[in-house]
Each structure stands twice: as C-alpha cells, then as structure tokens.
Design a protein around this motif. Structure first.
Motif, PDB file in Angstrom:
ATOM      1  N   ARG A 156       0.840  -1.203   0.000  1.00  0.00           N
ATOM      2  CA  ARG A 156       0.000   0.000   0.000  1.00  0.00           C
ATOM      3  C   ARG A 156       0.873   1.251   0.000  1.00  0.00           C
ATOM      4  O   ARG A 156       0.584   2.238  -0.678  1.00  0.00           O
ATOM      5  CB  ARG A 156      -0.976  -0.028   1.181  1.00  0.00           C
ATOM      6  CG  ARG A 156      -1.989  -1.172   1.024  1.00  0.00           C
ATOM      7  CD  ARG A 156      -2.920  -1.287   2.215  1.00  0.00           C
ATOM      8  NE  ARG A 156      -3.799  -0.140   2.336  1.00  0.00           N
ATOM      9  CZ  ARG A 156      -3.975   0.550   3.446  1.00  0.00           C
ATOM     10  NH1 ARG A 156      -3.322   0.238   4.548  1.00  0.00           N
ATOM     11  NH2 ARG A 156      -4.788   1.588   3.449  1.00  0.00           N
ATOM     12  N   GLU A 157       1.972   1.156   0.724  1.00  0.00           N
ATOM     13  CA  GLU A 157       2.933   2.266   0.765  1.00  0.00           C
ATOM     14  C   GLU A 157       3.502   2.513  -0.648  1.00  0.00           C
ATOM     15  O   GLU A 157       3.573   3.646  -1.132  1.00  0.00           O
ATOM     16  CB  GLU A 157       4.049   1.880   1.758  1.00  0.00           C
ATOM     17  CG  GLU A 157       5.080   2.943   2.060  1.00  0.00           C
ATOM     18  CD  GLU A 157       4.534   4.169   2.763  1.00  0.00           C
ATOM     19  OE1 GLU A 157       3.631   4.030   3.617  1.00  0.00           O
ATOM     20  OE2 GLU A 157       5.004   5.276   2.437  1.00  0.00           O
ATOM     21  N   LYS A 160       0.848   4.132  -2.944  1.00  0.00           N
ATOM     22  CA  LYS A 160       0.158   5.366  -2.539  1.00  0.00           C
ATOM     23  C   LYS A 160       0.446   6.518  -3.505  1.00  0.00           C
ATOM     24  O   LYS A 160      -0.295   7.491  -3.566  1.00  0.00           O
ATOM     25  CB  LYS A 160       0.491   5.742  -1.098  1.00  0.00           C
ATOM     26  CG  LYS A 160       1.876   6.321  -0.896  1.00  0.00           C
ATOM     27  CD  LYS A 160       2.090   6.767   0.536  1.00  0.00           C
ATOM     28  CE  LYS A 160       3.451   7.441   0.634  1.00  0.00           C
ATOM     29  NZ  LYS A 160       3.854   7.714   2.008  1.00  0.00           N
ATOM     30  N   ARG A 161       1.536   6.362  -4.298  1.00  0.00           N
ATOM     31  CA  ARG A 161       1.850   7.420  -5.262  1.00  0.00           C
ATOM     32  C   ARG A 161       0.709   7.658  -6.255  1.00  0.00           C
ATOM     33  O   ARG A 161       0.608   8.719  -6.841  1.00  0.00           O
ATOM     34  CB  ARG A 161       3.153   7.113  -5.999  1.00  0.00           C
ATOM     35  CG  ARG A 161       3.147   5.868  -6.872  1.00  0.00           C
ATOM     36  CD  ARG A 161       4.596   5.547  -7.315  1.00  0.00           C
ATOM     37  NE  ARG A 161       4.681   4.606  -8.422  1.00  0.00           N
ATOM     38  CZ  ARG A 161       4.592   3.288  -8.303  1.00  0.00           C
ATOM     39  NH1 ARG A 161       4.374   2.742  -7.107  1.00  0.00           N
ATOM     40  NH2 ARG A 161       4.699   2.509  -9.364  1.00  0.00           N
ATOM     41  N   PHE A 163      -2.393   7.530  -5.278  1.00  0.00           N
ATOM     42  CA  PHE A 163      -3.540   7.964  -4.466  1.00  0.00           C
ATOM     43  C   PHE A 163      -3.167   9.216  -3.664  1.00  0.00           C
ATOM     44  O   PHE A 163      -3.244   9.221  -2.432  1.00  0.00           O
ATOM     45  CB  PHE A 163      -3.968   6.827  -3.519  1.00  0.00           C
ATOM     46  CG  PHE A 163      -4.517   5.613  -4.225  1.00  0.00           C
ATOM     47  CD1 PHE A 163      -5.885   5.474  -4.453  1.00  0.00           C
ATOM     48  CD2 PHE A 163      -3.669   4.612  -4.687  1.00  0.00           C
ATOM     49  CE1 PHE A 163      -6.393   4.352  -5.104  1.00  0.00           C
ATOM     50  CE2 PHE A 163      -4.169   3.489  -5.340  1.00  0.00           C
ATOM     51  CZ  PHE A 163      -5.533   3.360  -5.549  1.00  0.00           C
ATOM     52  N   ASP A 164      -2.719  10.244  -4.360  1.00  0.00           N
ATOM     53  CA  ASP A 164      -2.349  11.526  -3.726  1.00  0.00           C
ATOM     54  C   ASP A 164      -1.330  11.336  -2.608  1.00  0.00           C
ATOM     55  O   ASP A 164      -1.318  12.100  -1.637  1.00  0.00           O
ATOM     56  CB  ASP A 164      -3.580  12.253  -3.134  1.00  0.00           C
ATOM     57  CG  ASP A 164      -4.664  12.470  -4.142  1.00  0.00           C
ATOM     58  OD1 ASP A 164      -4.326  12.662  -5.321  1.00  0.00           O
ATOM     59  OD2 ASP A 164      -5.855  12.415  -3.752  1.00  0.00           O
ATOM     60  N   ASN A 165      -0.498  10.314  -2.721  1.00  0.00           N
ATOM     61  CA  ASN A 165       0.517  10.023  -1.701  1.00  0.00           C
ATOM     62  C   ASN A 165      -0.078   9.823  -0.313  1.00  0.00           C
ATOM     63  O   ASN A 165       0.599  10.053   0.693  1.00  0.00           O
ATOM     64  CB  ASN A 165       1.566  11.135  -1.647  1.00  0.00           C
ATOM     65  CG  ASN A 165       2.781  10.727  -2.432  1.00  0.00           C
ATOM     66  OD1 ASN A 165       3.126   9.542  -2.480  1.00  0.00           O
ATOM     67  ND2 ASN A 165       3.413  11.690  -3.066  1.00  0.00           N
ATOM     68  N   ASP A 166      -1.336   9.382  -0.272  1.00  0.00           N
ATOM     69  CA  ASP A 166      -2.027   9.219   1.002  1.00  0.00           C
ATOM     70  C   ASP A 166      -2.399   7.751   1.172  1.00  0.00           C
ATOM     71  O   ASP A 166      -3.318   7.249   0.518  1.00  0.00           O
ATOM     72  CB  ASP A 166      -3.289  10.115   0.978  1.00  0.00           C
ATOM     73  CG  ASP A 166      -4.093  10.009   2.254  1.00  0.00           C
ATOM     74  OD1 ASP A 166      -3.744   9.163   3.125  1.00  0.00           O
ATOM     75  OD2 ASP A 166      -5.083  10.751   2.375  1.00  0.00           O
ATOM     76  N   ILE A 167      -1.694   7.061   2.072  1.00  0.00           N
ATOM     77  CA  ILE A 167      -1.898   5.608   2.215  1.00  0.00           C
ATOM     78  C   ILE A 167      -3.322   5.268   2.649  1.00  0.00           C
ATOM     79  O   ILE A 167      -3.843   4.205   2.314  1.00  0.00           O
ATOM     80  CB  ILE A 167      -0.840   4.974   3.163  1.00  0.00           C
ATOM     81  CG1 ILE A 167      -0.861   3.444   3.049  1.00  0.00           C
ATOM     82  CG2 ILE A 167      -1.007   5.445   4.599  1.00  0.00           C
ATOM     83  CD1 ILE A 167       0.317   2.731   3.668  1.00  0.00           C
ATOM     84  N   THR A 168      -3.972   6.212   3.353  1.00  0.00           N
ATOM     85  CA  THR A 168      -5.345   5.911   3.808  1.00  0.00           C
ATOM     86  C   THR A 168      -6.317   5.825   2.630  1.00  0.00           C
ATOM     87  O   THR A 168      -7.409   5.285   2.761  1.00  0.00           O
ATOM     88  CB  THR A 168      -5.860   6.967   4.812  1.00  0.00           C
ATOM     89  OG1 THR A 168      -5.981   8.227   4.131  1.00  0.00           O
ATOM     90  CG2 THR A 168      -4.928   7.127   5.999  1.00  0.00           C
ATOM     91  N   LYS A 169      -5.902   6.361   1.475  1.00  0.00           N
ATOM     92  CA  LYS A 169      -6.777   6.280   0.294  1.00  0.00           C
ATOM     93  C   LYS A 169      -6.540   4.996  -0.511  1.00  0.00           C
ATOM     94  O   LYS A 169      -7.281   4.702  -1.444  1.00  0.00           O
ATOM     95  CB  LYS A 169      -6.537   7.487  -0.621  1.00  0.00           C
ATOM     96  CG  LYS A 169      -7.003   8.797  -0.019  1.00  0.00           C
ATOM     97  CD  LYS A 169      -6.900   9.910  -1.054  1.00  0.00           C
ATOM     98  CE  LYS A 169      -7.305  11.242  -0.463  1.00  0.00           C
ATOM     99  NZ  LYS A 169      -6.902  12.371  -1.318  1.00  0.00           N
TER     100      LYS A 169
END
Ligand SMILES: N[C@@H]1[C@@H](O)[C@H](O)[C@@H](COP(=O)(O)O)O[C@@H]1O
Length: 238
Positions: A156-157, A160-161, A163-169
């Motif tokens: 997921r890390e 995340k690139r 997903f707006d660099n946001d792992i929660t997304k």
C-alpha cells in the motif's frame, strides 16, 4: 529461466514488446495475461505504436488481467480497469468483450474469474518490492487460485503514489489471480526496472523457492523470460 538485462527502461520495453509480438504473430487469436503498475507502461506504448504504424491486429486476441483493487468503482481513475483502457485497450483494435479484468469482493467472484482464465499463451508480470506477483503477497500458498487478498502495508505504501501520496486512500484489499492460476500460463514474461526492485529480483532468481518470495516459484516454470534494466539487475551475482 532466461534473463535479459537491458541498459535502459526504453530498451527493456522494446525487448518485452518483441517477446509479446512473437506470440501474437504466431497465434493471432492469442490469449494474453496482462498486468498493471508502472513497469508495463512502456511495453503497452510499444504495442500501441506498432498497432498504429504496422497494423498488428488484436481483433482475435483475448486478455485476462491479474488483479484489481476491491472497493473502487470500475470507472475510478485508479482502478486497473481504467488503467488498462487508458494505457492499452483504447489504442489497439481489441474487442472490449474480449478484455477481462477481475472484479468483486467475494470468494464466489474470485472463483468465477478463475474459471474464466483459460489457455493463457503468455502471462506478463511485474514484481512488487517484496517479491509479490499480481497481488500475491509473501506467504500466499503457491497453489492458490484467484482469491481476495489483504494488501500488506509495504504494497500500500508503494502504491500510494497513485492515491495523492495518502496511504489511507489506498484500498486495503484486492482480487488477484492466484499463483497457481499464473503458473498455468504457457509462458511468462516478467519485467522489472529500477533499483527498488533489485532485492526482489535477486530473491526471485537466485534465492530459494519459498512462499516468502512469491516470484521465486517462477524458477519452477518451464518457460519464463525475465527482462530487467541494469538497476533492477544490480544485485545479481551471476
Ligand atoms: N498489483 C501490482 C503488481 O501486479 C505489480 O507488478 C507490482 C509492481 O508495480 P510497479 O510496476 O508499479 O512497480 O505492484 C502492484 O501492486
């Protein structure tokens, strides 16, 4: 396992295209197993360019993708369905009815997709930093069929690139062809580029065959081509 090391990502994409093109030339109704991620983007560009310039036709080709996130609408910009349409299918003459990307979140959805994936002539793969193929994370049984998987933090890390660099997304689950499903393909083409893949590539090629490195099972497949750039190959000793 045949290993080819290229100077640049561009060379790698062209070499991968040659392998793919040979399959299609020999069998115009080929069944292609396809992958997403950054690694195959250059190959897909080569396929689109060749289709436009040389008329290579995909009208009788069928495709089966490896995996898809759970919980994203098919039309979400980050779905693998969208990725495939944007990066490949919209640029070639394939019949949309012949393209397949898994979808769903239940064991029944996974079983139904697994039953569909038949007669793959060439399966394209990338590799995760932790040695995953498709979304088969370390520890997945080698004989697993298409299944719902929980993604590791590291995957997921890494993703995340997108997903707006946001792992929660980043979705927490995916539907993925199993390693057993992947291994049924007649031939396999794995591509990897960049220093971030060097450890996984070494474990895949030179390490022991262990479920801790899902890609290591490829050592047991009779027809595998691995194409790397210099950085991804940098930790190989042989
Ligand atoms: N599920 C995909 C894999 O199919 C892909 O091979 C891998 C590497 O991705 P990339 O090519 O972007 O490095 O990670 C993703 O998680």
């Amino acid at each position: 396992m045949e290993v080819l090391i290229c100077d640049t990502y561009d060379d790698l994409s062209k070499a991968a295209f040659k392998v793919m093109k040979k399959v299609i030339d020999e069998k115009p109704a080929a069944v292609l197993g396809l992958a997403t991620g950054s690694s195959p983007v250059g190959l897909y560009q080569e396929m689109v360019k060749d289709h436009k310039e040389n008329g290579t036709s995909y009208k009788d080709v069928k495709t089966y993708n490896l995996d898809e996130y759970v919980g994203l609408d098919r039309n979400d910009p980050q779905s693998y369905w969208t990725f495939m349409n944007e990066n490949l299918f919209s640029g070639i003459d394939i019949d949309p009815a012949n393209t397949h990307v898994p979808y769903g979140d239940t064991a029944e959805d996974a079983k139904a997709y697994d039953d569909e994936v038949k007669g793959v002539d060439i399966q394209l793969l990338g590799i995760g930093n932790n040695g995953h193929i498709g979304f088969n994370e370390p520890g997945t049984p080698f004989d697993a069929r298409t299944h719902i998987v929980e993604l590791t933090e590291s995957t997921r890390e890494a993703n995340k690139r997108f997903f707006d660099n946001d792992i929660t997304k980043v979705p927490t689950h995916a539907i993925s062809q199993g390693i057993g499903t992947v291994m049924d393909a007649d031939s396999i083409l794995l591509i990897a580029n960049g220093a971030g893949k060097a450890d996984a590539v070494k474990a895949m090629i030179e390490g022991e065959v262990t479920e801790e490195c899902p890609a290591s099972i490829l050592q047991k497949h009779p027809k595998v081509t691995v194409i790397l750039d210099k950085e991804a190959a940098s930790k190989l000793t042989k």
